[in-house]
Design a protein around this motif. Structure first.
Motif, mmCIF file in Angstrom:
data_model
loop_
_atom_site.group_PDB
_atom_site.id
_atom_site.type_symbol
_atom_site.label_atom_id
_atom_site.label_comp_id
_atom_site.label_asym_id
_atom_site.label_seq_id
_atom_site.Cartn_x
_atom_site.Cartn_y
_atom_site.Cartn_z
ATOM 1 N N ALA A 73 65.152 128.280 54.031
ATOM 2 C CA ALA A 73 64.155 129.334 54.195
ATOM 3 C C ALA A 73 64.350 130.391 53.111
ATOM 4 C CB ALA A 73 64.275 129.964 55.566
ATOM 5 N N THR A 74 63.274 130.753 52.466
ATOM 6 C CA THR A 74 63.279 131.824 51.484
ATOM 7 C C THR A 74 62.303 132.893 51.963
ATOM 8 O OG1 THR A 74 61.512 130.812 50.187
ATOM 9 C CG2 THR A 74 63.766 130.191 49.614
ATOM 10 N N PRO A 75 62.374 134.085 51.409
ATOM 11 C CA PRO A 75 61.404 135.109 51.837
ATOM 12 C C PRO A 75 59.952 134.659 51.639
ATOM 13 C CG PRO A 75 63.163 136.127 50.596
ATOM 14 C CD PRO A 75 63.391 134.648 50.516
ATOM 15 N N LYS A 76 59.705 133.915 50.593
ATOM 16 C CA LYS A 76 58.336 133.446 50.349
ATOM 17 C C LYS A 76 57.876 132.484 51.443
ATOM 18 C CE LYS A 76 55.596 131.009 46.906
ATOM 19 N NZ LYS A 76 55.600 130.325 45.627
ATOM 20 N N THR A 77 58.723 131.515 51.822
ATOM 21 C CA THR A 77 58.310 130.541 52.839
ATOM 22 C C THR A 77 58.199 131.185 54.214
ATOM 23 O OG1 THR A 77 60.605 129.832 53.165
ATOM 24 C CG2 THR A 77 59.278 128.596 51.584
ATOM 25 N N VAL A 78 59.092 132.150 54.498
ATOM 26 C CA VAL A 78 59.012 132.844 55.790
ATOM 27 C C VAL A 78 57.734 133.674 55.862
ATOM 28 C CG1 VAL A 78 60.087 134.625 57.209
ATOM 29 C CG2 VAL A 78 61.490 132.859 56.165
ATOM 30 N N THR A 79 57.411 134.379 54.771
ATOM 31 C CA THR A 79 56.188 135.174 54.736
ATOM 32 C C THR A 79 54.961 134.290 54.887
ATOM 33 O OG1 THR A 79 57.285 136.743 53.284
ATOM 34 C CG2 THR A 79 54.896 136.851 53.383
ATOM 35 N N TYR A 80 54.970 133.160 54.203
ATOM 36 C CA TYR A 80 53.839 132.241 54.302
ATOM 37 C C TYR A 80 53.697 131.720 55.732
ATOM 38 C CZ TYR A 80 50.871 128.209 53.491
ATOM 39 O OH TYR A 80 49.852 127.300 53.556
ATOM 40 N N GLY A 81 54.803 131.305 56.347
ATOM 41 C CA GLY A 81 54.740 130.779 57.712
ATOM 42 C C GLY A 81 54.246 131.812 58.707
ATOM 43 N N LEU A 82 54.785 133.035 58.612
ATOM 44 C CA LEU A 82 54.335 134.077 59.530
ATOM 45 C C LEU A 82 52.894 134.482 59.254
ATOM 46 C CD1 LEU A 82 57.529 136.310 59.684
ATOM 47 C CD2 LEU A 82 56.696 134.700 61.393
ATOM 48 N N GLY A 83 52.505 134.476 57.982
ATOM 49 C CA GLY A 83 51.121 134.815 57.641
ATOM 50 C C GLY A 83 50.144 133.804 58.192
ATOM 51 N N VAL A 84 50.490 132.547 58.097
ATOM 52 C CA VAL A 84 49.612 131.497 58.622
ATOM 53 C C VAL A 84 49.512 131.601 60.142
ATOM 54 C CG1 VAL A 84 49.467 128.996 58.962
ATOM 55 C CG2 VAL A 84 49.934 129.909 56.709
ATOM 56 N N LEU A 85 50.586 132.047 60.781
ATOM 57 C CA LEU A 85 50.596 132.125 62.236
ATOM 58 C C LEU A 85 49.941 133.403 62.757
ATOM 59 C CD1 LEU A 85 51.622 130.794 64.837
ATOM 60 C CD2 LEU A 85 53.706 132.115 64.565
ATOM 61 N N PHE A 86 50.332 134.556 62.198
ATOM 62 C CA PHE A 86 49.935 135.821 62.802
ATOM 63 C C PHE A 86 48.702 136.471 62.192
ATOM 64 C CE2 PHE A 86 54.475 135.707 63.998
ATOM 65 C CZ PHE A 86 54.285 135.690 65.371
ATOM 66 N N VAL A 87 48.406 136.241 60.946
ATOM 67 C CA VAL A 87 47.240 136.874 60.328
ATOM 68 C C VAL A 87 45.932 136.429 60.995
ATOM 69 C CG1 VAL A 87 45.916 137.056 58.182
ATOM 70 C CG2 VAL A 87 48.377 137.423 58.156
ATOM 71 N N PRO A 88 45.703 135.131 61.220
ATOM 72 C CA PRO A 88 44.459 134.762 61.915
ATOM 73 C C PRO A 88 44.371 135.341 63.323
ATOM 74 C CG PRO A 88 45.414 132.842 60.864
ATOM 75 C CD PRO A 88 46.420 133.939 60.761
ATOM 76 N N MET A 89 45.497 135.379 64.041
ATOM 77 C CA MET A 89 45.467 135.965 65.381
ATOM 78 C C MET A 89 45.139 137.449 65.315
ATOM 79 S SD MET A 89 48.433 134.011 67.574
ATOM 80 C CE MET A 89 49.707 135.037 66.952
ATOM 81 N N GLY A 90 45.697 138.154 64.332
ATOM 82 C CA GLY A 90 45.407 139.575 64.187
ATOM 83 C C GLY A 90 43.953 139.840 63.844
ATOM 84 N N ILE A 91 43.388 139.012 62.970
ATOM 85 C CA ILE A 91 41.981 139.175 62.600
ATOM 86 C C ILE A 91 41.079 138.943 63.804
ATOM 87 C CG2 ILE A 91 40.120 138.158 61.227
ATOM 88 C CD1 ILE A 91 42.228 137.708 59.016
ATOM 89 N N ILE A 92 41.352 137.894 64.561
ATOM 90 C CA ILE A 92 40.546 137.604 65.758
ATOM 91 C C ILE A 92 40.692 138.722 66.777
ATOM 92 C CG2 ILE A 92 40.330 136.040 67.723
ATOM 93 C CD1 ILE A 92 41.058 133.762 65.780
ATOM 94 N N ALA A 93 41.921 139.213 66.994
ATOM 95 C CA ALA A 93 42.136 140.303 67.952
ATOM 96 C C ALA A 93 41.406 141.562 67.514
ATOM 97 C CB ALA A 93 43.631 140.568 68.095
ATOM 98 N N TYR A 94 41.422 141.847 66.220
ATOM 99 C CA TYR A 94 40.718 143.041 65.723
ATOM 100 C C TYR A 94 39.222 142.954 66.012
ATOM 101 C CZ TYR A 94 38.287 146.054 62.450
ATOM 102 O OH TYR A 94 37.423 146.963 61.903
ATOM 103 N N PHE A 95 38.609 141.826 65.708
ATOM 104 C CA PHE A 95 37.162 141.701 65.928
ATOM 105 C C PHE A 95 36.817 141.705 67.418
ATOM 106 C CE2 PHE A 95 37.106 140.048 61.518
ATOM 107 C CZ PHE A 95 36.158 140.926 61.017
ATOM 108 N N LEU A 96 37.644 141.098 68.256
ATOM 109 C CA LEU A 96 37.391 141.143 69.696
ATOM 110 C C LEU A 96 37.487 142.572 70.224
ATOM 111 C CD1 LEU A 96 39.276 137.961 70.965
ATOM 112 C CD2 LEU A 96 36.826 138.334 70.897
#
Length: 122
Positions: A73-96
């Motif tokens: 695990a590197t900072p880049k891969t961790v950031t990518y993994g968390l971004g793929v997981l949490f960014v879409p959920m955050g966007i959907i939660a914001y619009f709801l």
């Protein structure tokens, strides 16, 4: 004068109708066909049910099976993994939340009559 960049892209794609490329493809197909029959029908080889053993495919499948043993695990891969997981959920939660707040404001200020509401009791 030098040719313009991307000049070759203006010509139509010729690889489907170019006789040289078609002949080369047919030659390669015949070579692979001959090799397959030579290996499959050889009386001196041990036959397996199904297809022939291909070492390149076996290396690829082995790499897929043991990839997690060599992953670091590197900072880049961790950031990518968390971004793929949490960014879409955050966007959907914001619009709801935005839509619910807008709807609640319209209901509380009386902009929508009770008979026009979608979630009324009667």
């Amino acid at each position: 004068m030098s040719p313009q960049p991307f000049e070759h892209l203006k010509e139509p794609i010729k690889y489907l109708t170019d006789p040289k490329l078609v002949a080369l493809k047919n030659k390669r197909r015949e070579e692979l066909r001959e090799e397959f029959f030579r290996k499959k029908l050889s009386p001196y080889s041990v036959h397996q049910e199904g297809s022939l053993f291909d070492p390149a495919i076996q290396r690829y499948l082995s790499t897929l099976a043991h990839m997690e043993d060599y992953y670091k695990a590197t900072p880049k891969t961790v950031t990518y993994g968390l971004g793929v997981l949490f960014v879409p959920m955050g966007i959907i939660a914001y619009f709801l939340k935005r839509d619910k707040d807008r709807q609640e404001l319209e209901l509380r200020t009386g902009q929508i009559a009770y008979r026009d509401r979608h979630d009324k009791f009667a």
